[in-house]
Design a protein around this motif. Structure first.
Motif, PDB file in Angstrom:
ATOM      1  N   ASN A   4       0.823  -1.210   0.000  1.00 33.08           N
ATOM      2  CA  ASN A   4       0.000   0.000   0.000  1.00 33.08           C
ATOM      3  C   ASN A   4       0.856   1.258   0.000  1.00 33.08           C
ATOM      4  N   ASP A  58       1.667   2.073  -3.507  1.00 29.86           N
ATOM      5  CA  ASP A  58       0.538   2.696  -4.201  1.00 29.86           C
ATOM      6  C   ASP A  58       0.433   4.176  -3.895  1.00 29.86           C
ATOM      7  N   THR A 101      -6.383   9.445  -8.703  1.00 30.89           N
ATOM      8  CA  THR A 101      -6.865   8.133  -9.140  1.00 30.89           C
ATOM      9  C   THR A 101      -5.746   7.246  -9.672  1.00 30.89           C
ATOM     10  N   LEU A 144      -5.007   4.074  -7.763  1.00 31.65           N
ATOM     11  CA  LEU A 144      -5.960   2.969  -7.736  1.00 31.65           C
ATOM     12  C   LEU A 144      -5.663   1.970  -8.834  1.00 31.65           C
ATOM     13  N   LYS A 145      -6.062   0.749  -8.589  1.00 30.87           N
ATOM     14  CA  LYS A 145      -5.967  -0.288  -9.603  1.00 30.87           C
ATOM     15  C   LYS A 145      -7.188  -0.206 -10.510  1.00 30.87           C
ATOM     16  N   GLY A 166     -10.611  -0.596 -11.987  1.00 34.05           N
ATOM     17  CA  GLY A 166     -11.854  -1.080 -11.403  1.00 34.05           C
ATOM     18  C   GLY A 166     -12.011  -0.822  -9.920  1.00 34.05           C
ATOM     19  N   GLU A 167     -10.994  -0.269  -9.283  1.00 33.65           N
ATOM     20  CA  GLU A 167     -11.086  -0.013  -7.841  1.00 33.65           C
ATOM     21  C   GLU A 167     -11.927   1.227  -7.594  1.00 33.65           C
ATOM     22  N   PRO A 168     -12.833   1.218  -6.597  1.00 34.84           N
ATOM     23  CA  PRO A 168     -13.705   2.372  -6.345  1.00 34.84           C
ATOM     24  C   PRO A 168     -12.900   3.621  -5.951  1.00 34.84           C
ATOM     25  N   ALA A 222     -12.000   4.274  -2.315  1.00 33.72           N
ATOM     26  CA  ALA A 222     -10.867   3.625  -1.654  1.00 33.72           C
ATOM     27  C   ALA A 222      -9.738   4.603  -1.370  1.00 33.72           C
ATOM     28  N   ARG A 226      -4.755   5.316   2.063  1.00 34.61           N
ATOM     29  CA  ARG A 226      -3.962   6.017   1.051  1.00 34.61           C
ATOM     30  C   ARG A 226      -3.915   7.508   1.333  1.00 34.61           C
ATOM     31  N   HIS A 250     -16.559   5.889   1.842  1.00 36.10           N
ATOM     32  CA  HIS A 250     -15.807   4.643   1.708  1.00 36.10           C
ATOM     33  C   HIS A 250     -16.689   3.575   1.081  1.00 36.10           C
ATOM     34  N   PRO A 251     -16.141   2.746   0.208  1.00 33.96           N
ATOM     35  CA  PRO A 251     -16.940   1.646  -0.352  1.00 33.96           C
ATOM     36  C   PRO A 251     -17.543   0.787   0.749  1.00 33.96           C
TER      37      PRO A 251
END
Length: 805
Positions: A386, A389, A542, A545-546, A548-550, A553, A558, A631-632
């Protein structure tokens, strides 16, 4: 059996409630064969029989009144870092089996008090201090001195005191439940020098907390496997004295046979028994190497990285004269990870990240390390991923290269973590001051080194790539072979070399002893992390993020890992303001035992800390705030605390990290005392006035958003001053000064005006708060709780990972 021994047994029997008569004669007792008919004998150090029909274990006691090493370990874990329970060692002791009429008492020896080299004095010490009888085992049969006992009472109990240890975590009241406990035969084995018995025990849980409910299928019952190991007490090992000036772990006790003009406190290092195969060679393979076994559950490529980190230690052992002293092997399927004979690297799964740790099985009598169970947290590697990222958002042109670079950094960190935890298994303690000597030890807690090079973030030196110079000195101190008459000079020579090279090892009270710090100076570390933070905020988005990641997140760790990137530098820097160096010295050394941190360094650090709470450092650009959606998974009716990200609260958390510790009572008292000793040093008035200059006395902010953030830092400062001024434990001079400054500030605020209605209300309310506070400082201070940056807020977005990293 002598008359004297029979008399002592009668006395013990009377004390425990047995008839005060001599034990039954062996020839009249039922034979062992008769009592074990139909049961299979497990031959070994303590032979045993598993009586499945009656759910009990029968132990053969081959000898009474002799030392037996006894270890209690957890064979399964609690599943959460919030519960103090992982696989591995829980308790070490030395026991003796003593017959008392129809029972054998299991007596734990009291090794905290001894008399070395004088048997009469040693017996006197044993008679002067209590031992502990931990179980009474019924004698089932006897043949001569061989006794067969029912060992169930020794095993089906709260052997490691887990009732209290679990209950103190606030997750319910735990009670050992014998009715729901029993033996676990697949893990019960005997060998020539050790016997292993395992149980499945249950703790009934009253009012279980959320952690227990999360990790147990039924929150009212926590069932664990507990492992009992009995080891033949080794002989022939020569202990080595410990020295507080170097961080080799030790066992301590009081020796009453020491000369009357010396103290009784004695410390011996903990280490494995390493002996050269060729005693005359400068570098020799050991007779018996230290072999670590990798848990079969450790996946690749993590497994290879951990193997490499473990083998780093061979460089240190070469400095001590041993070649290939540390080896790493894969276990065979028949090997039991809880068998005390194996030094096992366990792969610990938890519900979230937690500590790794290195636990050893030591001989409590001598400090010799006989085995180990090193616990490696499986989740920690995700935390490091993380970090990448957050540090290196993926850009289209880097898409092919970044994953490999991320993997390399994560695996390097895993190698370093493995070396660190196995350092504990080898007998070495932490050295949280080694960053001052440029990564002199893997026994430091490292953060990724994120440098700024040519206005770009650089991770090329993210983590150390091997053993440090201090680690070699520790290995030499603990393991270098030396004749008894030469050992003292050899050890002193190693300490003298460490002093000459200015390699640090200091106590935890020294400001240089800090978790997760980096660089040789706290000022350098603050500058580097603050510069990196600015670039991280610029790149926040963004790209982290990977696919498709919301977007939501981004609001979790992060964001906090970016916004509080400099938190460890802040924590380290704070230790220097009002700080004092503490050097571990002995008579005859010239190094000063204490030294107030030089005033220029204190002022430099204080100035950087003030920069960290300036509004331009606290502000978040709108492009960042737009991204911080809920948050998702926040599909709840009540989102009042999660509806919009509170950037002012985030600023309050950061400001509190800096201001609150600067105005702690102990630090304030030191600033007063140090100022009395040296008027040129940093004083309490200087710290308070510096804080006021950056908060209440700062020039007007032209940027409206900066004005709101200035109100935040002013409020934090006011609360901190009130807590300090109203603390009855604070030094009188501290309270007098702070109360006087509060009174003056209240007068200033009474006459202040602002065109901004929020600022005007803030000024008036602060003046009213001060007036009310001065009427009852102690009572009003108690109403202003500290906002800890480490607390988990009510909202669903978490603060960043604290310890462990």
């Amino acid at each position: 059996m002598s008359a004297c021994l029979r008399a002592r047994i009668v006395i013990v029997a009377a004390l425990v409630g047995s008839p005060a008569v001599a034990p039954a004669q062996p020839e009249r007792a039922p034979g062992i064969a008769e009592r074990t008919a139909g049961l299979e004998r497990e031959e070994g150090f303590l032979p045993f029989y598993w009586d499945e029909a009656r759910g009990r274990v029968l132990l053969e006691i081959p000898a009474l009144d002799e030392d037996v090493l006894y270890y209690v370990s957890a064979a399964t874990g609690g599943g959460s870092v919030e519960l103090p329970l992982d696989r591995g060692i829980l308790k070490s002791s030395v026991i003796r089996f003593r017959r008392a009429g129809p029972r054998v008492l299991v007596e734990e020896q009291n090794l905290r008090y001894r008399a070395l080299g004088d048997e009469a004095r040693a017996q006197n010490v044993r008679d002067s201090f209590a031992s502990s009888v931990i179980a009474a085992l019924p004698v089932e049969a006897a043949i001569g001195e061989r006794l067969l006992v029912d060992g169930t009472a020794l095993f089906l109990r709260d052997a490691a005191g887990l009732e209290a240890r679990l209950s103190e975590r606030g997750q319910g009241e735990f009670r050992f439940d014998e009715e729901r406990s029993g033996f676990y035969p697949p893990r019960m084995k005997a060998f020539p020098d050790n016997t292993e018995i395992e149980t499945l025990v249950t703790f009934a849980v009253r009012d279980p907390g959320p952690v227990v409910a999360n990790v147990a299928p039924d929150a009212t019952a926590l069932s664990l496997r507990i492992h009992h190991s009995f080891l033949r007490a080794p002989t022939g090992y020569r202990p080595r004295r410990a020295d507080p000036r170097i961080g080799v772990s030790s066992v301590g006790f009081r020796d009453y046979a020491s000369p009357f003009d010396d103290g009784t406190e004695t410390e011996w290092v903990t280490r494995w028994r390493l002996e050269k195969r060729d005693p005359e060679a400068e570098l020799s393979e050991p007779v018996r190497p230290i072999v670590f076994y990798l848990d079969p559950a450790i996946p690749e490529p993590i497994r290879t990285a951990m193997r490499e980190g473990a083998l780093w230690w061979n460089e240190a052992f070469e400095a001590a004269g041993f070649k290939d002293a540390v080896q790493v092997r894969d276990p065979t399927p028949d090997m039991d990870p809880m068998d005390i004979r194996y030094a096992w690297i366990l792969w610990i799964e938890r519900d979230e990240r937690g500590f790794s740790s290195g636990g050893t099985y030591r001989d409590p009598r001598t400090g010799e390390i006989l085995g180990s169970k090193t616990r490696m947290d499986s989740h920690r590697i995700r935390t490091i991923a993380n970090y990448w990222d957050s540090y290196m958002p993926v850009r289209p042109e880097d898409a092919a290269e970044m994953p490999a670079a991320q993997r390399d950094m994560v695996l390097l960190r895993q190698s370093l973590l493995t070396a660190h935890e196995l350092g504990h298994a080898l007998g070495f303690g932490h050295n949280w001051a080694s960053s001052i000597n440029e990564r002199a030890s893997v026994m430091e807690y490292p953060t990724p080194r994120l440098a700024v090079v040519n206005d770009k973030l650089d991770l090329s030196e993210s983590f150390a790539r091997g053993i440090g110079e201090y680690d070699k000195l520790m290995a030499r101190y603990a393991y270098t072979e030396a004749a008894p008459e030469e050992e003292e000079a050899v050890l002193e020579g190693i300490i003298a070399e460490m002093r000459k090279r200015e390699i640090l090892y200091v106590p935890s009270t020294d400001p240089r002893w800090a978790w997760y710090d980096d660089r040789a100076s706290p000022a350098e570390y603050l500058r580097e992390t603050m510069a990196a933070r600015e670039l991280l905020l610029e790149r926040f988005g963004t790209g982290m993020l990977k696919p498709g990641e919301p977007i939501g997140a981004l609001r979790d760790m992060r964001f906090w890992m970016t916004y509080l990137h400099h938190r460890w530098a802040i924590e380290a820097g704070l230790r220097y303001v009002g700080g004092m160096y503490h050097n571990l010295v002995v008579k005859g050394e010239t190094l000063p035992p204490t030294e107030i941190v030089p005033a220029p360094l204190q002022r430099e650090v204080l100035g950087l800390l003030m920069e960290a709470i300036e509004p331009e450092r606290l502000v978040l650009p709108e492009r960042v705030l737009v991204l911080l959606t809920t948050h998702p998974g926040s599909n709840l009716e009540d989102l009042s605390d999660d509806y919009a990200f509170d950037h002012l609260r985030a600023a309050r958390v950061l400001a509190s990290m800096v201001i609150d510790p600067l105005l702690e009572p102990a630090r304030a008292a030191r600033l007063v005392a140090f100022g009395d000793r040296d008027p040129a040093t940093v004083t309490l008035p200087e710290v308070v006035e510096t804080l006021l200059a950056r908060t209440w006395h700062a020039p007007p902010d032209r940027n409206p958003r900066h004005a709101a953030l200035r109100r935040v830092t002013q409020g934090v400062m006011l609360d901190a001053m009130m807590r300090l001024g109203g603390d009855p434990q604070a030094a009188p001079e501290v309270r007098a000064y702070v109360l006087d400054r509060l009174a003056a500030l209240g007068e200033e605020l009474t006459g202040k005006r602002s065109a901004d209605p929020l600022t005007q209300a803030h000024l008036r309310q602060s003046a009213r708060d001060i007036a009310r506070f001065l009427d009852d400082p102690v009572g009003e201070a108690a109403k202003r709780p500290r906002l800890s940056w480490g607390e988990r807020p009510r909202s669903r977005y978490p603060l960043p990972p604290g310890p462990p990293l």
